[in-house]
Design a protein around this motif. Structure first.
Motif, PDB file in Angstrom:
ATOM      1  N   TYR A 156       0.719  -1.288  -0.086  1.00 24.10           N
ATOM      2  CA  TYR A 156      -0.026   0.260  -0.161  1.00 24.10           C
ATOM      3  C   TYR A 156       0.737   1.237   0.018  1.00 24.10           C
ATOM      4  O   TYR A 156       0.731   2.184  -0.691  1.00 24.10           O
ATOM      5  CB  TYR A 156      -0.994  -0.024   1.320  1.00 24.10           C
ATOM      6  N   ILE A 157       1.977   1.436   0.835  1.00 24.36           N
ATOM      7  CA  ILE A 157       2.745   2.478   1.057  1.00 24.36           C
ATOM      8  C   ILE A 157       3.625   2.787  -0.325  1.00 24.36           C
ATOM      9  O   ILE A 157       3.445   3.955  -0.782  1.00 24.36           O
ATOM     10  CB  ILE A 157       3.731   2.177   2.119  1.00 24.36           C
ATOM     11  N   ASP A 158       4.206   1.439  -0.854  1.00 22.75           N
ATOM     12  CA  ASP A 158       4.738   1.820  -2.149  1.00 22.75           C
ATOM     13  C   ASP A 158       3.926   1.891  -3.318  1.00 22.75           C
ATOM     14  O   ASP A 158       4.346   3.022  -4.063  1.00 22.75           O
ATOM     15  CB  ASP A 158       5.329   0.366  -2.560  1.00 22.75           C
ATOM     16  N   GLN A 159       2.641   1.694  -3.208  1.00 24.36           N
ATOM     17  CA  GLN A 159       1.705   2.019  -4.442  1.00 24.36           C
ATOM     18  C   GLN A 159       0.931   3.479  -4.435  1.00 24.36           C
ATOM     19  O   GLN A 159       0.621   3.878  -5.459  1.00 24.36           O
ATOM     20  CB  GLN A 159       0.682   0.942  -4.673  1.00 24.36           C
ATOM     21  N   ASN A 160       0.799   3.728  -3.272  1.00 23.77           N
ATOM     22  CA  ASN A 160       0.092   5.040  -2.828  1.00 23.77           C
ATOM     23  C   ASN A 160       0.933   6.115  -2.304  1.00 23.77           C
ATOM     24  O   ASN A 160       0.356   7.293  -2.251  1.00 23.77           O
ATOM     25  CB  ASN A 160      -0.961   4.790  -1.796  1.00 23.77           C
ATOM     26  N   HIS A 161       2.196   6.343  -2.251  1.00 21.33           N
ATOM     27  CA  HIS A 161       2.553   7.519  -1.550  1.00 21.33           C
ATOM     28  C   HIS A 161       2.970   8.427  -2.773  1.00 21.33           C
ATOM     29  O   HIS A 161       3.213   8.185  -4.110  1.00 21.33           O
ATOM     30  CB  HIS A 161       4.269   7.106  -1.079  1.00 21.33           C
ATOM     31  N   ASP A 162       2.948   9.580  -2.297  1.00 27.75           N
ATOM     32  CA  ASP A 162       3.421  10.817  -3.243  1.00 27.75           C
ATOM     33  C   ASP A 162       4.835  10.726  -3.382  1.00 27.75           C
ATOM     34  O   ASP A 162       5.686  10.681  -2.730  1.00 27.75           O
ATOM     35  CB  ASP A 162       2.667  12.091  -2.555  1.00 27.75           C
ATOM     36  N   SER A 163       5.154  11.378  -4.427  1.00 28.50           N
ATOM     37  CA  SER A 163       6.603  11.533  -4.903  1.00 28.50           C
ATOM     38  C   SER A 163       7.051  12.852  -4.359  1.00 28.50           C
ATOM     39  O   SER A 163       6.528  13.836  -4.100  1.00 28.50           O
ATOM     40  CB  SER A 163       6.749  11.537  -6.563  1.00 28.50           C
ATOM     41  N   VAL A 164       8.440  12.768  -3.757  1.00 24.60           N
ATOM     42  CA  VAL A 164       8.873  13.750  -3.045  1.00 24.60           C
ATOM     43  C   VAL A 164      10.681  13.828  -3.712  1.00 24.60           C
ATOM     44  O   VAL A 164      11.133  12.768  -3.744  1.00 24.60           O
ATOM     45  CB  VAL A 164       9.191  13.259  -1.831  1.00 24.60           C
ATOM     46  N   PRO A 165      10.751  15.123  -4.514  1.00 22.39           N
ATOM     47  CA  PRO A 165      12.018  14.977  -4.754  1.00 22.39           C
ATOM     48  C   PRO A 165      13.156  14.960  -3.861  1.00 22.39           C
ATOM     49  O   PRO A 165      12.802  15.407  -2.900  1.00 22.39           O
ATOM     50  CB  PRO A 165      12.201  16.214  -5.523  1.00 22.39           C
ATOM     51  N   LEU A 166      14.424  14.304  -4.292  1.00 26.28           N
ATOM     52  CA  LEU A 166      15.453  14.255  -3.383  1.00 26.28           C
ATOM     53  C   LEU A 166      15.830  15.530  -2.957  1.00 26.28           C
ATOM     54  O   LEU A 166      16.432  15.766  -2.055  1.00 26.28           O
ATOM     55  CB  LEU A 166      16.428  13.142  -3.902  1.00 26.28           C
ATOM     56  N   ASN A 167      16.095  16.282  -4.039  1.00 26.82           N
ATOM     57  CA  ASN A 167      16.769  17.746  -3.922  1.00 26.82           C
ATOM     58  C   ASN A 167      15.418  18.655  -4.125  1.00 26.82           C
ATOM     59  O   ASN A 167      14.828  18.659  -5.080  1.00 26.82           O
ATOM     60  CB  ASN A 167      17.752  17.877  -5.031  1.00 26.82           C
ATOM     61  N   PRO A 168      15.594  19.463  -2.946  1.00 21.97           N
ATOM     62  CA  PRO A 168      14.403  20.438  -2.872  1.00 21.97           C
ATOM     63  C   PRO A 168      14.316  21.445  -4.216  1.00 21.97           C
ATOM     64  O   PRO A 168      13.459  21.873  -4.662  1.00 21.97           O
ATOM     65  CB  PRO A 168      14.676  21.438  -1.783  1.00 21.97           C
ATOM     66  N   ALA A 169      15.518  21.372  -4.888  1.00 22.26           N
ATOM     67  CA  ALA A 169      15.551  22.315  -6.049  1.00 22.26           C
ATOM     68  C   ALA A 169      14.865  21.711  -7.421  1.00 22.26           C
ATOM     69  O   ALA A 169      14.603  22.324  -8.311  1.00 22.26           O
ATOM     70  CB  ALA A 169      17.034  22.715  -6.381  1.00 22.26           C
ATOM     71  N   ASP A 170      14.923  20.262  -7.169  1.00 23.56           N
ATOM     72  CA  ASP A 170      14.420  19.482  -8.326  1.00 23.56           C
ATOM     73  C   ASP A 170      12.993  19.653  -8.520  1.00 23.56           C
ATOM     74  O   ASP A 170      12.363  19.777  -7.268  1.00 23.56           O
ATOM     75  CB  ASP A 170      14.765  18.075  -8.399  1.00 23.56           C
ATOM     76  N   PRO A 171      12.393  19.583  -9.528  1.00 27.68           N
ATOM     77  CA  PRO A 171      11.041  19.559  -9.772  1.00 27.68           C
ATOM     78  C   PRO A 171      10.424  18.404  -9.176  1.00 27.68           C
ATOM     79  O   PRO A 171      11.013  17.377  -9.403  1.00 27.68           O
ATOM     80  CB  PRO A 171      10.680  19.770 -11.168  1.00 27.68           C
TER      81      PRO A 171
END
Length: 137
Positions: free
Chosen positions: A25-40
């Motif tokens: 569930y966590i793998d399929q439903n998590h929201d993407s978060v960029p590793l670098n805050p500067a990345d889109p």
């Protein structure tokens, strides 16, 4: 009613299923978060993650299931025979159970012999009745 070890095995299997479901569930439903805050932020048109509240609520429910199943497993483990009993006491219990089993096996053998004797007696009565009927006709 199943024995405690079977119950323990079933609970462990269920816990593994719950853990797998939680991770899936966590793998399929998590929201993407960029590793670098500067990345889109990466987006996928086919992926519609649940709201933050729904996601947290589902995580809470999954963690509650894991905790409850773990407590159930610990309860079963605590009720297993031999927990808190030293080796000498366990051996005495085993010996007493072996004696009881031998007595029960002897009672079983006697009951089987009695059944066989009664069966032979009933068969002989049936033969006698049959012969008596045959001779009277």
């Amino acid at each position: 009613m199943t024995d405690r070890l079977t119950q323990l095995q079933l609970c462990l299997d269920q816990l593994i299923d719950i853990l797998f479901s939680a991770l899936s569930y966590i793998d399929q439903n998590h929201d993407s978060v960029p590793l670098n805050p500067a990345d889109p932020k990466a987006t996928d048109a086919n992926h519609n993650p649940p709201t933050e509240h729904e996601f947290r609520s589902s995580q809470q429910e999954l963690s509650t299931d894991i905790i409850l199943k773990t407590r159930q497993i610990l309860t079963i483990i605590d009720t297993l025979p031999g927990v808190g009993v030293n080796k000498k006491q366990q051996m005495e219990t085993i010996q007493n159970l072996r004696i009881e089993l031998n007595k029960t096996e002897e009672e079983k053998r006697q009951a089987i012999m009695e059944k066989e004797n009664l069966l032979d007696f009933v068969n002989s009565l049936i033969i006698q009745v049959g012969e008596s009927i045959a001779t009277t006709r």
